[in-house]
Write a protein that holds these residues in place. Structure first.
Motif, PDB file in Angstrom:
ATOM      1  N   ALA A  19      11.045 -23.655   8.867  1.00 11.13           N
ATOM      2  CA  ALA A  19      10.512 -24.548   7.829  1.00 11.13           C
ATOM      3  C   ALA A  19      10.239 -25.928   8.415  1.00 11.13           C
ATOM      4  N   HIS A  20       9.610 -25.965   9.576  1.00 12.80           N
ATOM      5  CA  HIS A  20       9.372 -27.224  10.282  1.00 12.80           C
ATOM      6  C   HIS A  20       8.422 -28.157   9.528  1.00 12.80           C
ATOM      7  N   ASP A  21       7.612 -27.618   8.613  1.00  6.89           N
ATOM      8  CA  ASP A  21       6.674 -28.441   7.866  1.00  6.89           C
ATOM      9  C   ASP A  21       7.170 -28.768   6.460  1.00  6.89           C
ATOM     10  N   PHE A  22       8.467 -28.554   6.203  1.00  8.00           N
ATOM     11  CA  PHE A  22       9.081 -28.902   4.925  1.00  8.00           C
ATOM     12  C   PHE A  22       9.818 -30.238   5.048  1.00  8.00           C
ATOM     13  N   GLU A  23       9.972 -30.936   3.929  1.00  7.56           N
ATOM     14  CA  GLU A  23      10.722 -32.188   3.882  1.00  7.56           C
ATOM     15  C   GLU A  23      12.154 -31.906   3.445  1.00  7.56           C
ATOM     16  N   VAL A  24      13.111 -32.578   4.079  1.00  7.77           N
ATOM     17  CA  VAL A  24      14.508 -32.459   3.646  1.00  7.77           C
ATOM     18  C   VAL A  24      14.707 -33.397   2.463  1.00  7.77           C
ATOM     19  N   GLU A  25      14.928 -32.822   1.284  1.00  7.58           N
ATOM     20  CA  GLU A  25      15.034 -33.615   0.062  1.00  7.58           C
ATOM     21  C   GLU A  25      16.455 -34.129  -0.166  1.00  7.58           C
ATOM     22  N   ASP A  26      17.443 -33.273   0.006  1.00  6.30           N
ATOM     23  CA  ASP A  26      18.841 -33.633  -0.254  1.00  6.30           C
ATOM     24  C   ASP A  26      19.761 -32.839   0.648  1.00  6.30           C
ATOM     25  N   VAL A  27      20.925 -33.434   0.948  1.00  4.86           N
ATOM     26  CA  VAL A  27      21.986 -32.734   1.663  1.00  4.86           C
ATOM     27  C   VAL A  27      23.299 -33.073   0.966  1.00  4.86           C
ATOM     28  N   TRP A  28      24.075 -32.042   0.654  1.00  5.39           N
ATOM     29  CA  TRP A  28      25.312 -32.232  -0.096  1.00  5.39           C
ATOM     30  C   TRP A  28      26.478 -31.551   0.612  1.00  5.39           C
ATOM     31  N   ALA A  29      27.619 -32.246   0.654  1.00  4.63           N
ATOM     32  CA  ALA A  29      28.866 -31.645   1.106  1.00  4.63           C
ATOM     33  C   ALA A  29      29.471 -30.912  -0.079  1.00  4.63           C
ATOM     34  N   LEU A  30      29.748 -29.631   0.088  1.00  8.20           N
ATOM     35  CA  LEU A  30      30.268 -28.820  -1.012  1.00  8.20           C
ATOM     36  C   LEU A  30      31.796 -28.879  -1.075  1.00  8.20           C
ATOM     37  N   PRO A  31      32.373 -28.821  -2.269  1.00  9.56           N
ATOM     38  CA  PRO A  31      33.836 -28.851  -2.418  1.00  9.56           C
ATOM     39  C   PRO A  31      34.441 -27.482  -2.142  1.00  9.56           C
ATOM     40  N   THR A  32      34.221 -26.991  -0.913  1.00  8.28           N
ATOM     41  CA  THR A  32      34.644 -25.630  -0.548  1.00  8.28           C
ATOM     42  C   THR A  32      35.387 -25.646   0.780  1.00  8.28           C
ATOM     43  N   PRO A  33      36.568 -26.257   0.843  1.00  4.95           N
ATOM     44  CA  PRO A  33      37.310 -26.308   2.113  1.00  4.95           C
ATOM     45  C   PRO A  33      37.806 -24.923   2.517  1.00  4.95           C
ATOM     46  N   GLY A  34      37.806 -24.666   3.827  1.00  5.55           N
ATOM     47  CA  GLY A  34      38.262 -23.361   4.299  1.00  5.55           C
ATOM     48  C   GLY A  34      38.406 -23.317   5.796  1.00  5.55           C
ATOM     49  N   GLY A  35      38.533 -22.107   6.295  1.00  2.64           N
ATOM     50  CA  GLY A  35      38.688 -21.888   7.720  1.00  2.64           C
ATOM     51  C   GLY A  35      37.367 -21.572   8.383  1.00  2.64           C
ATOM     52  N   PRO A  36      37.358 -21.369   9.682  1.00  9.43           N
ATOM     53  CA  PRO A  36      36.107 -21.171  10.425  1.00  9.43           C
ATOM     54  C   PRO A  36      35.355 -19.894  10.060  1.00  9.43           C
ATOM     55  N   ASP A  37      36.035 -18.929   9.453  1.00 11.90           N
ATOM     56  CA  ASP A  37      35.397 -17.635   9.180  1.00 11.90           C
ATOM     57  C   ASP A  37      35.127 -17.400   7.690  1.00 11.90           C
ATOM     58  N   ASP A  38      35.093 -18.471   6.893  1.00 10.73           N
ATOM     59  CA  ASP A  38      34.974 -18.315   5.443  1.00 10.73           C
ATOM     60  C   ASP A  38      33.550 -18.439   4.913  1.00 10.73           C
ATOM     61  N   PHE A  39      32.546 -18.495   5.775  1.00  8.79           N
ATOM     62  CA  PHE A  39      31.186 -18.697   5.286  1.00  8.79           C
ATOM     63  C   PHE A  39      30.709 -17.543   4.410  1.00  8.79           C
ATOM     64  N   ARG A 182      30.689 -28.870  -9.599  1.00  7.08           N
ATOM     65  CA  ARG A 182      31.839 -28.413 -10.386  1.00  7.08           C
ATOM     66  C   ARG A 182      31.912 -26.888 -10.398  1.00  7.08           C
ATOM     67  N   ASN A 183      30.753 -26.238 -10.529  1.00  2.00           N
ATOM     68  CA  ASN A 183      30.733 -24.778 -10.505  1.00  2.00           C
ATOM     69  C   ASN A 183      31.262 -24.243  -9.173  1.00  2.00           C
ATOM     70  N   TYR A 184      30.776 -24.835  -8.078  1.00  3.05           N
ATOM     71  CA  TYR A 184      31.221 -24.383  -6.757  1.00  3.05           C
ATOM     72  C   TYR A 184      32.729 -24.576  -6.600  1.00  3.05           C
ATOM     73  N   GLU A 185      33.215 -25.735  -7.038  1.00  2.00           N
ATOM     74  CA  GLU A 185      34.652 -25.990  -6.919  1.00  2.00           C
ATOM     75  C   GLU A 185      35.449 -24.968  -7.730  1.00  2.00           C
ATOM     76  N   ARG A 186      35.003 -24.689  -8.948  1.00  2.00           N
ATOM     77  CA  ARG A 186      35.717 -23.759  -9.820  1.00  2.00           C
ATOM     78  C   ARG A 186      35.752 -22.353  -9.217  1.00  2.00           C
ATOM     79  N   TYR A 187      34.574 -21.855  -8.809  1.00  2.66           N
ATOM     80  CA  TYR A 187      34.525 -20.493  -8.278  1.00  2.66           C
ATOM     81  C   TYR A 187      35.174 -20.390  -6.908  1.00  2.66           C
ATOM     82  N   TRP A 188      35.127 -21.465  -6.137  1.00  8.07           N
ATOM     83  CA  TRP A 188      35.779 -21.443  -4.836  1.00  8.07           C
ATOM     84  C   TRP A 188      37.293 -21.345  -4.996  1.00  8.07           C
TER      85      TRP A 188
END
Length: 354
Positions: A19-39, A182-188
């Motif tokens: 997606a080299h011709d796309f603009e980066v609109e937003d970047v957010w840190a998610l409230p989903t702390p974990g270990g290296p293998d939790d993706f 909030r949804n991500y935090e709750r489900y995480w």
């Protein structure tokens, strides 16, 4: 929390070549702390956390309903405005290894998955206004743990698309993204329930109902938040509280508590108080501190137990001005507490080593 665009652009993600011709609109840190293998756990929750559900605030659900209704009226979401109609799918740009990579089902979300790797996932959507990419990644948090990161990349459809993106921007920041976090935090928390977090991981939650019953105490709080740092330290709750509030927060915290919140704190020397906060109660694992102003009453509960340090903040506002002052101040407070906990743990460990 919204983070700098470079948190996405500076990392070697495969989406850059696609997606080299796309603009980066937003970047957010998610409230989903974990270990290296939790993706994989993060992407498996995407279909659930990404849609507005019954726990989503009414304003957010209303905005989504209005958006889909306008889409029907104005033809934004008609079939001939989507992928392979108005624009070709980005799957046509994928190299063979990504084309063969699996991707999770997205349920009712209007995105089409592109690929999923060990630390990166991408999906796309297109309508009459924009061609967009949702990018999830798994990054180190700088304190020994990992967390999710979400980036939104866009290619607006001419002037109509740019006007549309500008029009919805304040609604995204005020309602849509906070609801998504909030949804991500709750489900995480549901998905990782009972798991011991990696050392250095800070977990947080907002709401009186998120505070364990023993920590709530007698204060009939209208506001509450709780943050826990996974850290194995040796200290009594009072020693931890003094390190946190006298050494780390120090005079800077005093100025905020006194001048911004108007709290009546005891002057130095702090022999019978902790940084001017009176001791309401204490036991082997926790200490409750209290301070009042003419408009509000606050409790701080510091707990040291089971390889963790916890700070809970509870507030009761007796006058409207107290609520008005705390509303913006609480946002700053929630951003500072994780660093406060980590600095406290570092100081306690350094003293233990000596």
């Amino acid at each position: 929390m919204r983070v700098a665009l470079t948190e996405h652009t500076s990392r070697p993600w495969r989406i850059h070549e696609i997606a080299h011709d796309f603009e980066v609109e937003d970047v957010w840190a998610l409230p989903t702390p974990g270990g290296p293998d939790d993706f994989g756990l993060l992407t498996s929750e995407l279909a659930t956390a990404g849609r507005p559900g019954e726990n989503t605030a009414g304003v957010t659900r209303l905005l989504w309903a209005v958006r889909w209704r306008l889409g029907e009226i104005l033809g934004w979401d008609r079939d001939d405005a989507g992928l392979q109609k108005r624009v070709p799918t980005l799957r046509d740009r994928l190299p063979d290894d990504l084309r063969e990579a699996p991707a999770p089902a997205l349920g009712e979300l209007p995105f089409s998955p592109l690929y999923e790797l060990d630390d990166e996932f991408a999906a796309e959507l297109a309508n009459a206004t924009v061609h967009a990419v949702l990018h999830l990644s798994w990054v180190e948090d700088g304190d020994g743990g990992h967390r999710g990161q979400m980036a939104v990349l866009v290619k607006p459809n001419g002037l109509q698309g740019r006007l549309y993106m500008a029009a919805i921007k304040p609604f995204r920041y005020l309602f849509v993204y906070p609801a998504l976090m909030r949804n991500y935090e709750r489900y995480w928390q549901q998905a990782t329930g009972g798991r011991v977090p990696a050392a250095g991981t800070v977990t947080g939650a907002v709401g009186v109902d998120r505070i364990p019953e023993p920590m709530r105490g007698p204060l009939r709080a209208g506001y509450a938040d709780i943050f826990t740092l996974a850290a194995d330290v040796t200290a009594t709750p009072e020693h931890c509280a003094r390190t946190m509030l006298e050494d780390v927060a120090g005079d800077g915290g005093q100025r905020i508590w006194r001048r911004v919140l108007g709290l009546r704190l005891a002057p130095r020397p702090w022999t019978d108080t902790v940084a001017g906060w009176s001791v309401a109660e204490r036991d082997d694992h926790s200490i409750r501190l209290q301070a009042r102003s003419w408009a509000s009453t606050f409790n701080l509960v510091v707990q040291v137990e089971d390889g963790s340090i916890t700070l809970a903040t509870l507030g009761r506002h007796d006058r409207l001005l107290g609520r008005m002052v705390w509303s913006p101040a609480s946002r700053i407070h929630r951003r500072l507490v994780p660093g406060l906990l980590r600095d406290t743990a570092r100081k306690l460990r350094a003293r233990a080593d000596h």
